[in-house]
Design an enzyme around this catalytic site. Sequence first.
Site, PDB file in Angstrom:
ATOM      1  N   THR A 184       0.802  -1.209   0.000  1.00 29.46           N
ATOM      2  CA  THR A 184       0.000   0.000   0.000  1.00 29.46           C
ATOM      3  C   THR A 184       0.844   1.273   0.000  1.00 29.46           C
ATOM      4  O   THR A 184       1.962   1.282   0.499  1.00 29.46           O
ATOM      5  CB  THR A 184      -0.870  -0.051   1.269  1.00 29.46           C
ATOM      6  OG1 THR A 184      -1.714  -1.181   1.192  1.00 29.46           O
ATOM      7  CG2 THR A 184      -1.671   1.193   1.474  1.00 29.46           C
ATOM      8  N   ARG A 211     -12.221  -9.527  -2.482  1.00 28.56           N
ATOM      9  CA  ARG A 211     -11.693  -9.183  -1.167  1.00 28.56           C
ATOM     10  C   ARG A 211     -11.407  -7.694  -1.058  1.00 28.56           C
ATOM     11  O   ARG A 211     -10.862  -7.079  -1.968  1.00 28.56           O
ATOM     12  CB  ARG A 211     -10.425  -9.984  -0.903  1.00 28.56           C
ATOM     13  CG  ARG A 211      -9.720  -9.647   0.436  1.00 28.56           C
ATOM     14  CD  ARG A 211      -8.575  -8.671   0.254  1.00 28.56           C
ATOM     15  NE  ARG A 211      -7.806  -8.492   1.493  1.00 28.56           N
ATOM     16  CZ  ARG A 211      -6.811  -7.614   1.642  1.00 28.56           C
ATOM     17  NH1 ARG A 211      -6.468  -6.843   0.626  1.00 28.56           N
ATOM     18  NH2 ARG A 211      -6.171  -7.509   2.789  1.00 28.56           N
ATOM     19  N   VAL A 212     -11.787  -7.101   0.073  1.00 30.53           N
ATOM     20  CA  VAL A 212     -11.467  -5.717   0.383  1.00 30.53           C
ATOM     21  C   VAL A 212     -10.761  -5.715   1.734  1.00 30.53           C
ATOM     22  O   VAL A 212     -11.263  -6.285   2.709  1.00 30.53           O
ATOM     23  CB  VAL A 212     -12.729  -4.834   0.443  1.00 30.53           C
ATOM     24  CG1 VAL A 212     -12.370  -3.416   0.884  1.00 30.53           C
ATOM     25  CG2 VAL A 212     -13.421  -4.814  -0.918  1.00 30.53           C
ATOM     26  N   GLY A 213      -9.613  -5.083   1.800  1.00 33.44           N
ATOM     27  CA  GLY A 213      -8.847  -5.043   3.040  1.00 33.44           C
ATOM     28  C   GLY A 213      -9.109  -3.787   3.847  1.00 33.44           C
ATOM     29  O   GLY A 213     -10.187  -3.191   3.809  1.00 33.44           O
ATOM     30  N   ASP A 214      -8.094  -3.365   4.568  1.00 32.32           N
ATOM     31  CA  ASP A 214      -8.241  -2.245   5.492  1.00 32.32           C
ATOM     32  C   ASP A 214      -8.291  -0.885   4.814  1.00 32.32           C
ATOM     33  O   ASP A 214      -8.876   0.058   5.352  1.00 32.32           O
ATOM     34  CB  ASP A 214      -7.068  -2.240   6.470  1.00 32.32           C
ATOM     35  CG  ASP A 214      -5.736  -1.991   5.750  1.00 32.32           C
ATOM     36  OD1 ASP A 214      -5.380  -2.815   4.879  1.00 32.32           O
ATOM     37  OD2 ASP A 214      -5.070  -0.971   6.032  1.00 32.32           O
ATOM     38  N   THR A 233      -0.242   0.787   6.503  1.00 34.42           N
ATOM     39  CA  THR A 233       0.169  -0.165   5.480  1.00 34.42           C
ATOM     40  C   THR A 233       0.545  -1.467   6.157  1.00 34.42           C
ATOM     41  O   THR A 233       1.014  -1.461   7.295  1.00 34.42           O
ATOM     42  CB  THR A 233       1.369   0.366   4.679  1.00 34.42           C
ATOM     43  OG1 THR A 233       1.879  -0.676   3.837  1.00 34.42           O
ATOM     44  CG2 THR A 233       2.498   0.842   5.578  1.00 34.42           C
ATOM     45  N   GLY A 234       0.318  -2.587   5.461  1.00 31.35           N
ATOM     46  CA  GLY A 234       0.709  -3.862   6.036  1.00 31.35           C
ATOM     47  C   GLY A 234      -0.359  -4.921   5.887  1.00 31.35           C
ATOM     48  O   GLY A 234      -1.091  -4.951   4.895  1.00 31.35           O
ATOM     49  N   GLY A 236      -3.574  -6.275   5.965  1.00 24.18           N
ATOM     50  CA  GLY A 236      -4.824  -5.531   5.989  1.00 24.18           C
ATOM     51  C   GLY A 236      -5.883  -6.069   6.913  1.00 24.18           C
ATOM     52  O   GLY A 236      -6.561  -5.305   7.614  1.00 24.18           O
TER      53      GLY A 236
END
Length: 303
Positions: A184, A211-214, A233-234, A236
């Site tokens: 990210t 899929r949707v992350g953070d 970042t990282g 998620g």
Amino acid sequence: MRIIVHGGAGGVPDEPAPRQGVLDDAAARGVEQSDPLSAVESAVRHLESDRRFNAGVGGAVQSDGVVRTDAGVMISDRAVGAASGMDGVEHAVSVARAVLEETPHILLAGAPAVDFAADVGVETDVDLFTDETRERWENADAPTGSPTEHLDWLADRFGGSTSDPTAKASDGTLTSGDLPGFDTVGAVATDGETFASATSTGGRWFALAGRVGDVPQVGSGFYASPAGAASTTGAGEDIARVTLARRAVRHLERGCDAQTAADLAIEEFGELTGSDAGIILLDDEGFGSAFNSEGMQTSTAEQ
């Protein structure tokens, strides 16, 4: 104007200097803007267009062979805009800004978000693959069938290693760290009165389609309040579980300076999840950044 940008928390890239140059250019572009929201948008757009980073061009590929982009923006009056799951949209950050400025909503997703992007003048139908990402996908023994069959395929592939750039999955395939620019990007800016945060991503390699992350989740991938702003970042899923950006800004609201708040947030994150992450912060006085992965490149600018 003051701005700090990041290019993802993960392993140390083979050639950090070119990536650092792009980050420095992004910060320089951002600091020249007239307001903090424009500053973070300008900086992130520059990173979205560079294949070294996992945002826009060169983004991670999901289990159906599609690169989908996500982004979120927020300013310190708590105005928020986000967009997720967009196929063929390079500048997700600009879609997120349009959601903030043009709609009564916080988040748009999927094909309707792409339609909205086209309506507000953000280019769509962009080929987000690079030669490297296309080759990696073509060698990935792509799954067929239903989503549950995709889950069997991605069990040893999803996300890869955020800490070991040479790691292999159990079947010997490459993981996310094997490609440059695997995480990210984000930026945080202030003009002394308003704070703004923006984060953008192509997700994580070999995630289940959809899929949707953070990143587009307010309080997780990005957050701003009158006390300051953060971009993360990282890993998620774990960032979302502990709402890392909000956690860090809460430390600012309790009186910590930006660096202390960043350090505390990452320490807590590691204790709670055992995962890797990084964060950048701004408050009224200065910059803060912290990470518990092998590396996270940042750049700052002020004028």
